[in-house]
Every structure is written in structure tokens, then in C-alpha cells.
Design an enzyme around this catalytic site. Structure first.
Site, PDB file in Angstrom:
ATOM      1  N   LEU A   1      48.135  36.296  46.510  1.00 13.45           N
ATOM      2  CA  LEU A   1      47.297  35.920  45.374  1.00 13.45           C
ATOM      3  C   LEU A   1      45.958  36.643  45.483  1.00 13.45           C
ATOM      4  O   LEU A   1      45.133  36.322  46.331  1.00 13.45           O
ATOM      5  CB  LEU A   1      47.075  34.406  45.346  1.00 13.45           C
ATOM      6  CG  LEU A   1      48.310  33.542  45.073  1.00 13.45           C
ATOM      7  CD1 LEU A   1      47.950  32.062  45.173  1.00 13.45           C
ATOM      8  CD2 LEU A   1      48.891  33.851  43.706  1.00 13.45           C
ATOM      9  N   SER A   2      45.753  37.624  44.620  1.00  7.79           N
ATOM     10  CA  SER A   2      44.516  38.410  44.661  1.00  7.79           C
ATOM     11  C   SER A   2      43.359  37.695  43.982  1.00  7.79           C
ATOM     12  O   SER A   2      42.204  38.060  44.184  1.00  7.79           O
ATOM     13  CB  SER A   2      44.745  39.754  43.984  1.00  7.79           C
ATOM     14  OG  SER A   2      44.980  39.566  42.586  1.00  7.79           O
ATOM     15  N   GLY A   3      43.682  36.717  43.141  1.00 10.15           N
ATOM     16  CA  GLY A   3      42.674  36.107  42.294  1.00 10.15           C
ATOM     17  C   GLY A   3      42.752  36.602  40.866  1.00 10.15           C
ATOM     18  O   GLY A   3      41.987  36.174  39.998  1.00 10.15           O
ATOM     19  N   GLY A   4      43.701  37.502  40.598  1.00 11.02           N
ATOM     20  CA  GLY A   4      43.883  38.035  39.253  1.00 11.02           C
ATOM     21  C   GLY A   4      45.062  37.406  38.538  1.00 11.02           C
ATOM     22  O   GLY A   4      45.810  36.605  39.107  1.00 11.02           O
ATOM     23  N   VAL A   5      45.244  37.800  37.292  1.00 10.47           N
ATOM     24  CA  VAL A   5      46.268  37.192  36.452  1.00 10.47           C
ATOM     25  C   VAL A   5      47.675  37.616  36.872  1.00 10.47           C
ATOM     26  O   VAL A   5      48.616  36.810  36.830  1.00 10.47           O
ATOM     27  CB  VAL A   5      46.006  37.513  34.965  1.00 10.47           C
ATOM     28  CG1 VAL A   5      46.071  39.006  34.691  1.00 10.47           C
ATOM     29  CG2 VAL A   5      46.965  36.768  34.057  1.00 10.47           C
ATOM     30  N   ASP A   6      47.853  38.867  37.290  1.00  4.50           N
ATOM     31  CA  ASP A   6      49.192  39.356  37.617  1.00  4.50           C
ATOM     32  C   ASP A   6      49.799  38.597  38.795  1.00  4.50           C
ATOM     33  O   ASP A   6      50.948  38.149  38.735  1.00  4.50           O
ATOM     34  CB  ASP A   6      49.149  40.852  37.927  1.00  4.50           C
ATOM     35  CG  ASP A   6      48.794  41.700  36.723  1.00  4.50           C
ATOM     36  OD1 ASP A   6      49.137  41.286  35.597  1.00  4.50           O
ATOM     37  OD2 ASP A   6      48.180  42.765  36.905  1.00  4.50           O
ATOM     38  N   SER A   7      49.055  38.469  39.873  1.00  6.01           N
ATOM     39  CA  SER A   7      49.600  37.801  41.053  1.00  6.01           C
ATOM     40  C   SER A   7      49.832  36.322  40.800  1.00  6.01           C
ATOM     41  O   SER A   7      50.787  35.733  41.326  1.00  6.01           O
ATOM     42  CB  SER A   7      48.677  38.002  42.257  1.00  6.01           C
ATOM     43  OG  SER A   7      47.398  37.443  42.027  1.00  6.01           O
TER      44      SER A   7
ATOM     45  N   CYS B   1      47.322  51.087  51.377  1.00  5.49           N
ATOM     46  CA  CYS B   1      47.191  49.627  51.408  1.00  5.49           C
ATOM     47  C   CYS B   1      48.549  48.963  51.271  1.00  5.49           C
ATOM     48  O   CYS B   1      48.865  48.008  51.991  1.00  5.49           O
ATOM     49  CB  CYS B   1      46.250  49.159  50.300  1.00  5.49           C
ATOM     50  SG  CYS B   1      45.910  47.372  50.328  1.00  5.49           S
TER      51      CYS B   1
ATOM     52  N   CYS C   1      39.007  49.966  45.621  1.00  5.20           N
ATOM     53  CA  CYS C   1      38.485  48.609  45.757  1.00  5.20           C
ATOM     54  C   CYS C   1      37.332  48.518  46.739  1.00  5.20           C
ATOM     55  O   CYS C   1      36.432  47.686  46.571  1.00  5.20           O
ATOM     56  CB  CYS C   1      39.599  47.649  46.157  1.00  5.20           C
ATOM     57  SG  CYS C   1      40.273  47.907  47.814  1.00  5.20           S
TER      58      CYS C   1
ATOM     59  N   MET D   1      44.391  37.608  50.637  1.00  2.77           N
ATOM     60  CA  MET D   1      44.004  38.526  51.706  1.00  2.77           C
ATOM     61  C   MET D   1      42.541  38.913  51.555  1.00  2.77           C
ATOM     62  O   MET D   1      42.157  39.541  50.562  1.00  2.77           O
ATOM     63  CB  MET D   1      44.891  39.773  51.666  1.00  2.77           C
ATOM     64  CG  MET D   1      46.338  39.508  52.001  1.00  2.77           C
ATOM     65  SD  MET D   1      47.368  40.999  51.826  1.00  2.77           S
ATOM     66  CE  MET D   1      47.442  41.128  50.035  1.00  2.77           C
TER      67      MET D   1
END
Length: 361
Positions: free
Chosen positions: A7-13, A101, A199, A32
Site C-alpha cells: 500500500l503506497s498510499g495511492g489509489v491504485d494500490s 526498485c 521518487c 514501505m
């Protein structure tokens, strides 16, 4: 299956994790933390791993009703992705940090830790498809949404990691569909902007980042005859095919634009020349990662080749052995630089990946 959802904090994940849960998997979310100096807020679409991102990931996990953890992988990220980025530029090559990455962090360190904890697979919000053949073999394919396709940066993962990967967004028609689904699910990240650029270079100034990390190394810019036509503050700051930012004191004799055609960091010299010198008909790559277990080696194989994440594929014929691939192109490709990721496709399917090791002749 027990699934570890990144979970990156974005909508996709967030939507990918929700779909994995809907599929009946036992899902646990993990964020992460990759930056050693995390900002409280991100700057629009730049940067990542801010405290804001971690909080958005936590809220998504709470909404989905799944456990949530934060894993500090900042040392691993710096020692592999950032260090590789700097060393490659210092050597005059042009790396893709997103490829590294995915190779070292998302489908190596994360997966290794997940397996040790009893997880069967890692789920991410990448846009790519995994097809399973009748014989059980798994194939990596382009996403249904060509505009968002990320198969290029995933090709390095290899067959073992592919066997434990899940990409629930590979079949969606568009990013708009993902955002609409996030709204319907009550996920607060539905309007969050996508992340772009590198990033760990949050301000987008890659040249400035390299200068701070590698220091100034003044040297000459020469033309194809060897004549000095300008000066630079570090050969590492250039890439083959570059036209802007050369700051040459006078134009070429014929008035045509000049491009970077070569970078020699051992001599600290950057070579420029006409656009015609950028075209190549053969690509050579090493550090081969082959995903197509049903496609043999050594025999000439028709492929489409891509050397940039959203570049135009070019048809060619590849011959490979255990150490390298050599691709004869049907039409010239320009601006090819050592260090770039060379990805081989057949239609939508990813056959393999290699790293360009030199500027081909």
C-alpha cells in the site's frame, strides 16, 4: 492464499488490495517507508513515502478491514536503488530507478520478508496482466490500458517472482475506472494525483541531485571530430540523445542542432554531434532476465523492442544465449543509451529483459 498487499498510499494500490480481498484472499497491507528523510507532505505528484502517504495507506487498510503495517526499507532502498542510480550515472550510463526498485525492493526484499512470514504472494497496484497457460506456465503481458501499462518496469522480476505476483488492475480499461471504484468503495484516496518522476528526487531536479551527490567534475564537450566546443560541470549529468541544456557557445557549422552522442566518464568528456549519429540498427544487452520459458534460446526470434517505459516498440529479431541478447532492428532506433532497460515483447507478452551495456554502433 495469504497475500501481502503493498500500500503506497495511492489509489491504485488501495483498489488492488480491495480486489485481492474480494477474490477471497487473506490480505494484509504493508506500507514501505523508503526514504531516510520522510517529508510530512508530498509536493503534488512529486515524491513518495511521506508521512501523508503512510497515513493514507493506513486509512485505506482500515476501510478495507485488513491488518496494516509499516516496514522501514529505507536502508535497502538507498543501498540498492539510490546507490545504483548514482553509480550508473557516474559511469556514464542511464539507469531506470523504477526498474531497480521493482527488482530489489518490491519483488525481492518485500517478497522475501513476506515468504518468511508465511505469505504466498505480493499484490501491487501495477498496471500489467499475468496470464496462466493450460500447462500452468505464467506469462507477463501489457495491461489492458495501454496508457498506464507498466510491464516495461516489471520485466526484470524474473519467473520466480512472477509466480508470486498479483496485479489486479491489469484488466481495467482506464485509470478513471480505478478512481470511480475507489469512490464507490469509500476510499479517501480516489482523487490523489499520480506520482511521477524519480521518487527520491522530490523537486524533479535530477541534474541538481547528481551534482550534490557526485560533486562538480568540470570537463570538455567535443564534437565528432574531437574539437572542443564547450564545457560541462560533470559528464554524469548528460544522457545520450540529449539536446537541451548543452549550453554550447556557438552553433554547429551547418546550423543544425547538436545532440549528446557519447559520454566518456573515464576521460570526463561529452561528445556531441548531428542527429544522424544517434541512429542504431543493433542493440546488445546483458544481465538477461528471461520470462518466456516456452521460447527457446539461440534461434533468431521475431520480437518488438522497447528501451523506454513509454517508448514506441520497434520490430526486430533477437538471438540470445545465457549471457546476452543481440537484437537486429528492422528500422533504426535513436537515442539509445547504455544502462537503459531493453524489454522484448511478442505482441502484448513480455519475453524478457536485459540491460544495454554500451551505446551500439
Amino acid at each position: 492464499m495469504r497475500v501481502l498487499a503493498a500500500l503506497s498510499g495511492g489509489v491504485d494500490s488501495a483498489v488492488a488490495a480491495a480486489r485481492a480481498k474480494d477474490a477471497g484472499h487473506d490480505v494484509v497491507g504493508v506500507h514501505m517507508a523508503l526514504s531516510r528523510s520522510r517529508a510530512e507532505h508530498r509536493t503534488g505528484s512529486r515524491g513518495c513515502c511521506s508521512i501523508e502517504d503512510a497515513n493514507d495507506a493506513r486509512r485505506a487498510a482500515d476501510r478495507l478491514g485488513i491488518p496494516y503495517y509499516v516496514w522501514d526499507l529505507s536502508d535497502e532502498f538507498h543501498d540498492t536503488v539510490v546507490a545504483d542510480f548514482l553509480s550508473e550515472y557516474a559511469a556514464g550510463r542511464t539507469p531506470n530507478p523504477c526498474v531497480r526498485c521493482n527488482e530489489h525492493i518490491k519483488f525481492d526484499t518485500l517478497l522475501e520478508r513476506g515468504i518468511a512470514l508465511g505469505f504466498d504472494a505480493v499484490c501491487t497496484g501495477h498496471y500489467a496482466r499475468i496470464d496462466v497457460r493450460e500447462d500452468g506456465g505464467r506469462e507477463l503481458h501489457r495491461a489492458a490500458d495501454a496508457a498506464k501499462d507498466q510491464s516495461y518496469v516489471l520485466a526484470v522480476m524474473g519467473p520466480e517472482r512472477l509466480a508470486r505476483a498479483m496485479f489486479p488492475l491489469g484488466t481495467v480499461a482506464s485509470k478513471a475506472e480505478v478512481r470511480a471504484e475507489a469512490v464507490a468503495r469509500g476510499l479517501g484516496v480516489s482523487n490523489k494525483p499520480d506520482s511521477y518522476d524519480i521518487c527520491f528526487v522530490a523537486d524533479g531536479d535530477t541534474k541538481g541531485f547528481l551534482a550534490r551527490e557526485l560533486g562538480e567534475r568540470p570537463g570538455d564537450i567535443v564534437d565528432e571530430t574531437g574539437e572542443v566546443v564547450g564545457a560541462h560541470e560533470g559528464a554524469y549529468a548528460f544522457t545520450v540523445g540529449q539536446r537541451k541544456g548543452l549550453r554550447l557557445p556557438r552553433p554547429a557549422a551547418d546550423g543544425a542542432p547538436r545532440y549528446v552522442t557519447g559520454i566518456d566518464t573515464a576521460r570526463n568528456v561529452v561528445t556531441v554531434g548531428p542527429e544522424t549519429l544517434l541512429s542504431v540498427r543493433e542493440l546488445v544487452g546483458e544481465s538477461v532476465v528471461w520470462l518466456a520459458d516456452d521460447v527457446g534460446a539461440r534461434e533468431p526470434t521475431p520480437v518488438e523492442v522497447q528501451v523506454r517505459a513509454h517508448g514506441t516498440p520497434v520490430a526486430g529479431t533477437v538471438v540470445r544465449d545465457d549471457a546476452r541478447v543481440t537484437v537486429a532492428l528492422e528500422e533504426p532506433m535513436r537515442g539509445v543509451a547504455a544502462g537503459q532497460s531493453l524489454v522484448l515483447y511478442r505482441g502484448s507478452r513480455v519475453l524478457g529483459q536485459a540491460t544495454l551495456v554500451r551505446q551500439p554502433a
